[in-house]
Design a protein around this motif. Structure first.
Motif, mmCIF file in Angstrom:
data_model
loop_
_atom_site.group_PDB
_atom_site.id
_atom_site.type_symbol
_atom_site.label_atom_id
_atom_site.label_comp_id
_atom_site.label_asym_id
_atom_site.label_seq_id
_atom_site.Cartn_x
_atom_site.Cartn_y
_atom_site.Cartn_z
ATOM 1 N N GLU A 245 -4.318 3.411 -3.666
ATOM 2 C CA GLU A 245 -4.034 4.142 -4.907
ATOM 3 C C GLU A 245 -4.849 5.433 -4.967
ATOM 4 O OE1 GLU A 245 -3.489 3.235 -9.692
ATOM 5 O OE2 GLU A 245 -3.963 1.600 -8.314
ATOM 6 N N CYS B 140 -6.321 -2.082 -1.570
ATOM 7 C CA CYS B 140 -5.313 -1.663 -2.542
ATOM 8 C C CYS B 140 -5.828 -0.513 -3.409
ATOM 9 C CB CYS B 140 -4.890 -2.844 -3.417
ATOM 10 S SG CYS B 140 -3.832 -4.041 -2.555
ATOM 11 N N SER B 141 -7.095 -0.554 -3.777
ATOM 12 C CA SER B 141 -7.666 0.547 -4.555
ATOM 13 C C SER B 141 -7.760 1.821 -3.715
ATOM 14 C CB SER B 141 -9.048 0.169 -5.101
ATOM 15 O OG SER B 141 -10.035 0.158 -4.082
ATOM 16 N N CYS C 285 0.821 -1.213 0.000
ATOM 17 C CA CYS C 285 0.000 0.000 0.000
ATOM 18 C C CYS C 285 0.852 1.259 0.000
ATOM 19 C CB CYS C 285 -0.947 -0.012 1.193
ATOM 20 S SG CYS C 285 -2.331 -1.167 1.039
ATOM 21 N N VAL D 125 2.075 5.222 -6.637
ATOM 22 C CA VAL D 125 1.516 4.957 -7.972
ATOM 23 C C VAL D 125 0.357 5.910 -8.245
ATOM 24 C CG1 VAL D 125 0.250 3.264 -9.364
ATOM 25 C CG2 VAL D 125 2.245 2.542 -8.051
ATOM 26 N N LEU E 235 1.655 1.734 -3.515
ATOM 27 C CA LEU E 235 0.470 2.096 -4.297
ATOM 28 C C LEU E 235 0.091 3.561 -4.119
ATOM 29 C CD1 LEU E 235 -1.714 -1.096 -3.831
ATOM 30 C CD2 LEU E 235 -0.743 -0.246 -5.972
ATOM 31 N N ALA F 74 -2.074 -2.487 -8.327
ATOM 32 C CA ALA F 74 -3.064 -2.748 -7.274
ATOM 33 C C ALA F 74 -3.655 -4.150 -7.401
ATOM 34 C CB ALA F 74 -4.164 -1.691 -7.307
#
Length: 367
Positions: free
Chosen positions: A234, A230-231, A72, A78, A75, A88
């Motif tokens: 991001e 994970c989303s 994370c 990212v 991410l 992700a």
């Protein structure tokens, strides 16, 4: 209690920030988008060379042997650079495979996931549905093993993936299955999201599959939570990047002989955005930590996604409004933050759906 990150987590984030800042930018993003599939393979290779694709992979399979929090942290970077790489879903899939996979399953896929030569993704969404809706894709067991039939939609990196983690309904419940994306019975049809990303509809016709873990619903729930967190990570990076870009613009854009950032309405919106980012950060790391520790996290994950959806919506609009006409100029940077934030706002359920999920859990608890 110590809430600071470990040196390994800080180092992963710093390395990712260095690579992503150096390898992204308006000109490079335009070139990648012009290539057609919005997947920066050179950047993917750079991340692999730095070991950032292997964070969730055990050391015996060529990985770093770290986990969700480290993933994370990367991410966030990212998202901050709106980098066109599917880390992700790749990372979430690798995490679940490392947790539940057999030795044979891990040996077949995790070394490639760590090196970047294999792209992993998850196929969980269906037409007008999302997790945790019971999948219409069905799994049948026979003498040759499992076979899946049905369709999945909006599969991120679905056109370039080598392995699909597919949720499907079995006689015993919902399971997660490993499907070789090049196997017979697998057809991938290109789709495009509103932010220009290339995704896929995956049509399965008795496609051979391998069960990951058990089919009692626990693996599917775990996959949904990993994908959601994970989303959210991001999305936190996206809102941080959008806020920084907008604040910088407000310092140099002048109107009536003074920077627009000195106007009360503009400064208040930026201050609200700063508070939104703080809320996202708090709820994300709470949810990620509980998931990483194997603790119940249904409410925490939904809360983090609720903040990510609400904050993403507000900061997306603040970015465009403060930039004015420049905010929708495709030659600029702001539009990418807007479209990406809006996409992540609704991914795996928007604010209303998360609030309903939280309310359902709270209503079931004894007074």
């Amino acid at each position: 209690m110590d809430f600071t990150f470990t040196p390994e987590q800080d180092e992963a984030a710093a390395l990712a920030a260095e690579i992503l800042t150096d390898k992204t930018g308006t000109d490079r993003l335009k070139a990648v988008e012009a290539a057609g599939d919005r997947f920066d393979r050179d950047l993917w290779a750079d991340l692999a060379s730095a070991g950032l694709l292997s964070l969730a992979v055990p050391e015996q399979h060529g990985g770093a042997g770290l986990g969700l929090v480290e993933l994370c942290r990367v991410l966030v970077e990212v998202g901050r650079t709106v980098a066109p790489v599917p880390l992700a879903v790749h990372g979430a899939a690798a995490l679940l495979l490392a947790e539940l996979g057999t030795d044979a399953q891990q040996s077949a896929w995790l070394p490639g996931a760590a090196s970047g030569t294999s792209v992993l993704t998850a196929a969980v969404a269906e037409e007008r549905t999302h997790l945790p809706v019971r999948p219409t894709v069905t799994a049948a067991s026979g003498a040759d093993g499992w076979a899946l039939s049905g369709s999945k939609a909006i599969v991120r990196a679905g056109t370039v993936a080598d392995l699909l983690l597919v949720t499907a309904t079995t006689p015993d419940g919902v399971g997660v299955f490993l499907v070789d994306a090049t196997a017979a019975g697998v057809e991938r049809v290109e789709q495009r999201t509103s932010d220009g990303d290339v995704v896929a509809r995956v049509d399965l016709a008795s496609a051979p599959a391998d069960l990951l873990g058990t089919a009692d619903g626990e693996a599917a729930q775990r996959l949904g939570q990993l994908l959601t967190v994970c989303s959210v990570a991001e999305q936190l990076g996206v809102t941080q990047g959008a806020l920084a870009l907008t604040a910088s613009y407000a310092k140099v854009r002048e109107q009536f002989g003074r920077p627009i950032g000195t106007f009360q309405a503009v400064s208040q919106r930026l201050a609200d955005g700063y508070i939104d980012v703080l809320g996202q950060r708090l709820t994300l790391w709470h949810a990620a930590w509980r998931l990483a520790e194997g603790l119940p996290a249904e409410v925490e994950v939904a809360t983090a996604k609720l903040w990510a959806a609400d904050a993403g919506h507000r900061l997306a609009h603040t970015t465009v409004h403060v930039h004015g006409g420049v905010g929708i100029d495709l030659d600029g940077e702001a539009h990418r933050y807007f479209t990406t934030a809006k996409r992540f706002e609704f991914l795996f359920g928007g604010a209303t759906e998360q609030a309903l999920a939280i309310g359902k859990v709270l209503a079931s608890e004894p007074v």
